[in-house]
Enzyme design. Structure first.
Site, short mmCIF file in Angstrom:
data_model
loop_
_atom_site.label_atom_id
_atom_site.label_comp_id
_atom_site.label_asym_id
_atom_site.label_seq_id
_atom_site.Cartn_x
_atom_site.Cartn_y
_atom_site.Cartn_z
N ASP A 66 0.85 -1.19 0.00
CA ASP A 66 0.00 0.00 0.00
C ASP A 66 0.88 1.24 0.00
O ASP A 66 1.85 1.32 0.77
CB ASP A 66 -0.91 0.02 1.23
CG ASP A 66 -1.98 -1.07 1.17
OD1 ASP A 66 -2.01 -1.82 0.18
OD2 ASP A 66 -2.77 -1.17 2.12
N ASP B 215 -15.20 -3.34 -1.63
CA ASP B 215 -14.80 -3.07 -0.25
C ASP B 215 -16.07 -2.93 0.58
O ASP B 215 -16.89 -2.03 0.35
CB ASP B 215 -13.96 -1.79 -0.18
CG ASP B 215 -12.73 -1.89 -1.08
OD1 ASP B 215 -12.17 -2.99 -1.18
OD2 ASP B 215 -12.33 -0.87 -1.67
#
Length: 241
Positions: free
Chosen positions: A9, A130
């Site tokens: 990330d 998500d």
């Protein structure tokens, strides 16, 4: 055997991890992203999961230079998510070296455009779903759409959708184990789709349990950074596979 996909990330070109998708709960890790990617590739992984957190928040890719550097450093597949809000951004991500593009907000908010991408690029397009409280989170997890993961899958399966990464935000970065029941339910309901488990992985035991449950892919992030899962663990798993 289940495929392990390490995650990197990115914020400001650096490796970070958020907790439950909260930008205020950020932990920055030492290390150059391309070097980390090279370590994963050397361990034998076939794909690396890259998330542009700056891009997800801004609605435009923000770390494409990092992607270019990583793509030059490794030969494995690179799936990229974050900031892919329009066709120009999608093309920029592919031009920078991504083999696959993850789109979530577009699928939920611009379904016609996402359908066009599926028809044009096929298996290179991954549905990013998500989930928080049963709803789909969008725009870097900062907002929610009145949709479920089932709604999205049912809409796009007829258009050629083959792969979806489902992240349970309540488990993300918590190292408390994945929402196994959620993934088993989805895989059973949509057997033709390849679901990737994302969020909560804390140990190789979690991965072994997901493998026994018949799941196909799993993303590992914080557990690697915190050394709860090591490169040696992944290498041994791949050798056994």
């Amino acid at each position: 055997m289940i495929q392990i996909i390490p995650a990197i990330d990115l914020m400001d070109g650096r490796c970070v991890r958020l907790t439950k998708g909260d930008y205020g709960q950020k932990k920055v890790y030492d290390g150059v992203p391309a070097d980390l990617a090279r370590q994963y590739a050397d361990a034998g992984v076939q794909r690396i999961h890259l998330v542009d957190l700056d891009g997800a928040k801004a609605g435009e890719p923000r770390n494409l230079k990092v992607l270019e550097t990583i793509a030059s450093a490794v030969s494995c597949q690179l799936e990229w998510g974050g900031g892919i809000a329009h066709s120009e951004a999608l093309q920029a991500v592919f031009d920078a070296g991504a083999t696959h593009a993850i789109a979530g907000s577009v699928a939920a908010l611009k379904p016609v455009l996402f359908g066009q991408w599926l028809q044009r690029y096929g298996a290179r397009i991954i549905l990013g779903a998500d989930v928080r409280g049963g709803r789909i989170a969008v725009k870097g997890w900062l907002e929610e759409a009145p949709l479920s993961i089932e709604d999205l899958v049912q809409r796009f399966l007829p258009l050629g959708l083959g792969e979806s990464i489902v992240t349970d935000i309540s488990h993300d970065g918590m190292l408390e184990g994945p929402s196994t029941e959620l993934y088993v339910r989805l895989q059973s309901a949509f057997p033709s789709l390849s679901f990737t488990v994302s969020g909560g992985i804390s140990s190789m035991e979690d991965i072994r349990s997901l493998d026994k449950a018949g799941l196909r892919k799993v993303i590992v992030g914080k557990a690697l950074y915190e050394q709860r899962i090591t490169l040696k663990d992944i290498s041994l798993w791949l050798q056994n596979a």
